[in-house]
Write a protein that holds these residues in place. Sequence first.
Motif, PDB file in Angstrom:
ATOM      1  N   GLU A  30      49.973  31.971 -11.351  1.00 22.01           N
ATOM      2  CA  GLU A  30      50.735  30.891 -10.717  1.00 22.01           C
ATOM      3  C   GLU A  30      51.935  31.423  -9.940  1.00 22.01           C
ATOM      4  N   ASP A  31      52.134  32.746  -9.935  1.00 22.25           N
ATOM      5  CA  ASP A  31      53.281  33.302  -9.201  1.00 22.25           C
ATOM      6  C   ASP A  31      53.206  32.856  -7.747  1.00 22.25           C
ATOM      7  N   TYR A  32      54.366  32.641  -7.156  1.00 23.56           N
ATOM      8  CA  TYR A  32      54.405  32.129  -5.803  1.00 23.56           C
ATOM      9  C   TYR A  32      53.604  33.034  -4.863  1.00 23.56           C
ATOM     10  N   ALA A  49      47.991  30.517  -7.074  1.00 26.05           N
ATOM     11  CA  ALA A  49      46.558  30.604  -6.744  1.00 26.05           C
ATOM     12  C   ALA A  49      46.033  29.277  -6.191  1.00 26.05           C
ATOM     13  N   ALA A  50      46.270  28.202  -6.932  1.00 28.79           N
ATOM     14  CA  ALA A  50      45.735  26.901  -6.519  1.00 28.79           C
ATOM     15  C   ALA A  50      46.378  26.440  -5.213  1.00 28.79           C
ATOM     16  N   PRO A 105      40.107  20.716  -7.938  1.00 28.33           N
ATOM     17  CA  PRO A 105      40.820  19.633  -7.246  1.00 28.33           C
ATOM     18  C   PRO A 105      42.276  19.999  -6.928  1.00 28.33           C
ATOM     19  N   VAL A 106      42.946  20.655  -7.877  1.00 31.78           N
ATOM     20  CA  VAL A 106      44.341  21.058  -7.630  1.00 31.78           C
ATOM     21  C   VAL A 106      44.363  22.116  -6.520  1.00 31.78           C
ATOM     22  N   ALA A 107      43.325  22.934  -6.463  1.00 28.78           N
ATOM     23  CA  ALA A 107      43.277  23.985  -5.450  1.00 28.78           C
ATOM     24  C   ALA A 107      42.708  23.483  -4.137  1.00 28.78           C
ATOM     25  N   SER A 108      42.639  22.186  -3.951  1.00 24.79           N
ATOM     26  CA  SER A 108      42.153  21.702  -2.653  1.00 24.79           C
ATOM     27  C   SER A 108      42.814  20.377  -2.283  1.00 24.79           C
ATOM     28  N   VAL A 130      50.137  21.580 -14.966  1.00 25.94           N
ATOM     29  CA  VAL A 130      49.450  21.699 -13.680  1.00 25.94           C
ATOM     30  C   VAL A 130      49.204  23.172 -13.407  1.00 25.94           C
ATOM     31  N   GLY A 131      48.032  23.500 -12.911  1.00 23.43           N
ATOM     32  CA  GLY A 131      47.789  24.912 -12.599  1.00 23.43           C
ATOM     33  C   GLY A 131      46.401  25.167 -12.074  1.00 23.43           C
TER      34      GLY A 131
END
Lengths: 751, 216
Positions: A190-192, A195-196, A672-675, A691-692
């Motif tokens: 999740e580092d800036y 990924a998503a 879904p979070v990644a799109s 969230v992730g």
Amino acid sequence: MDIDKTIFDLRERLKYIQDIFGPKENENVLLLRAKLQEFEEQLPKLDPSEQIRQTSSLEDLFGFLEKKLERQLTPMDRVRIVRHPQRISLKDILEHVYDNYTEIGGQDEYSVDPSMLIARAYITRRVGNKVFNQSVMVIGQEKGHGQEFRNGGSVKPWGNAKALQYMKVAETENIPIHAYVNTPGAFPVEDYPGAAQQIARNIYEMAGLRVPVIAIFSEGGSGGAEAIGLADVRLMLSHGYYSVISPEGAAAIEGRIRQGQRVPPDLVEKCAKQLKITAEDNLALGLVDRIIQEPVLGARTEHFDFFRTLRQEVINATDEIVLRVRGMNYFRAKAVMRQKKSPGANAENIFVRWKLGGAARERLLWKRYQRFMTMSQHAVLDRRSLGRRVYDYGTDLGWSVYSFFKYDFWRKHQKKVTQVAEDVGAEFQVVLNKCFAPIKRIKGSLTGSEGDGGGDQCQLTQLSRWEEREAESKKEYLSPKAKQDLTITCPNTPIHGCLDMWAPDLFGEWAGVCIHCGHHFSMEYEWYLHNVYDPDSIREFNAQIEAKNPLGYEGLDLKLEEAKRKTGLKSSCMTFEATIDGVNVVTAMLTAGFRGGSVGAAEGEKFIRAVDRARKKHFPFIAYVHGTAGIRIQEGTLGVIQMPRCTMAVRRYLEDGGLYLVVYDTNSYAGPVASFLGCSPYQFAIRSSRVGFAGPGVIQETTGMPVEPHYHGAYQALSRGHIQGVWDRREMRKNVYQALLTVGGRNLYYR
Amino acid sequence: MLNITELLDEIKASPFEEVVITAPHTGTVEFVVDAPGANVVGPSGAWREKPGTLLARLDREKNKKPIHAALKGAVEHVHTELAGRFVEAGTRLMTIRHFLSKEEVLDRLLRKTLHLFNAPERAKYYFRPDIDIKVKSKGCQSVEVRPDMDLFIVSRMKRESQLNYVGPEGIIYAVYFEANQNVDAGAPLIGVCRKDELSAIQDVVSRVQSEWEEQG
């Protein structure tokens, strides 16, 4: 003839075959091994001519049995082929398919992310006596041949950011993009930039790239593949796979494997088969356009003929896209189409300029949008009657016409008139003020200061209080959890010393929020329906669109029936129109109760239709995510394709001027979070939600590093810039309303 | 003058810490660990996210609340007579005997015998350059400190100021801070011992190192 070299080659071939067929005992492999061993033992005793004779017959046997083995390949064998270190890598393709290239954005391990390789390459075409150099931007995941620093083609968020940067460069330079997808999945950190988040950004931007994009799939692992895979033409290598999840991952979920346990190999084989991951399957499902045939048992670096085929295919594909959207194309388009069918033809004989003009670029985007919108529509169960469908179609059309006249036609002129009137009015006001200034001064000194009026202003400038609405909410919805006679301990008790709470208090009066520390216990989605939207304003639509089992995945029918019976819903996505304090909104809601809120073809279709409805009616669009575990793996790639599809619909809506808000509750992860959720500029989370991209278990499994307990917490997501605010559940109605007013502007919902 | 032997004997006489486990709230007790002598462990994991051994459960209004061990040790006494009975909050349920480790004993002794100089505010602390060099080359015990001696540099948000030592004269025996790490207000920076006590302290440290047997 160099016997030693031939024997060495044969040994290598045998080793490769053994690697591919893994632990399985195959009689053909055993035969090859025995024959080779026998030959090696006899070799010193044979005379030279006999050696040559037997070598060539052994080579023939290898060739024959390799072809036989090719027919026996299972989907899991294909997975092992694409992951083999001898598999062609992007560098090989750059060497052999393109005439020249310059690697940009890093070199080997000296790169932002060595698993993402970017190169400016060119293809030289000789047509008649003329030579044309045509530039392309090549982007793709690179595994190298066992190069550890490439991380197996698993791209970190910053690698995807780099890819996006150079896609934009290609757009500026008006050159086509060739994307080679060769990844087992994205690296889940999740580092800036996250990924998503980055994948969502990539998909969103790719939906609007004004240059031809071709994607060539070798290993397409879900989110990682989608980050560069949204293309006008999608080609797939015959031995590649394109899947929602790795077969091992699917088996771990299906078999409920705990961390540290080994997944049984036969379950992995079974999952690989059921997920429909091979090139033929994906072609049959309409998710790829063409298959590029590889040599037997997969393309390796020494297969130079294959590179020639690949070169022809990518040139053909680029020509095809360009000719589809350009004006002058009739004869050439026909010729290119013909070429695709005839194997001997040379794609380079017909010259097509790959630069596009303004109108062609617009057509390109529209074609891309239409193409993705029709994908996976067959994977949805639509139980509407014919009459109902006609009625729905008519209403839809009616709204389109109405919206055109009201917003595109009337408002444009109305705006001009209003602007002129405003200017004139303002001028007049200045004159008026000047004239009446002395009178006002006298009047002011007599009456004193005036109080400010308007409740609206108060609403915007004062903090709301939960108590005001407390009594009201209790009447409307009572959580089943509030009917239990038990006390509940807040998980933060060791830190904050929260007192135990009585369930009827906690889930009734306090809306599932710990009164001491503010921890949010999970709450049913019905609570939101009753407490966020105006009473009796919810009108559901497309309720008859149901989730089905498009791949015939074993056991899914039963699970879906069970979920439908338990929740009373037909899919995990519920779409409805409602009002919030009188403001019309369209909402798509993903409910955690229905198969974990996973998104499949039906959910994607409903989401798209809801966005479309919001666009036509010019309403703001809210995605309320009660919970989502990601893409429904049992629907395979049909589920994955919802990522670009929904994102494209959202993009069209946003470009038309819509207001899109996302609110996360409980747990929201993966696809879904990644799109389509992650691409929203306005994302909020209910407190204590997570969230992730991937859950803690998956992260530990993939990266080998444990993550801290609050890694995916809403506040962490906020500090990483993933979401824009953390909301108290009890304040959600007020906050959504305020967001509609402030983000949507004075005219509420539409720019 | 410090009586090191006495201090050490005192700790040796009771080389453990007694941890009393009490009921966090009212409820019916159900013991999981009910035999004295059982070994239990405290929370573990990089973030201490894995709870220690489950000792007992407390049930109130169908809410089963687990009670975990907070420290490593051996169960000394269990109030088994309470099993299955309703107890009030704060009732003693069991006692755990936590044996002190070498580090804990040393730390206790040093904190008792040394003069601790604490950080006045949350900031990063550095020794003055000449002292820093001395500490790095010869060790902290080569530095003598006097009251009002300019000893530290306090660095906070690029603002640097000097900090004078307050306390008795002596030598720095232990350094409790690391360069580039923030130190909370009130946390010890250095431990100072008087010159004449140095040999006694060194003696006790070596005695603890050689004689202390860890148990449990």
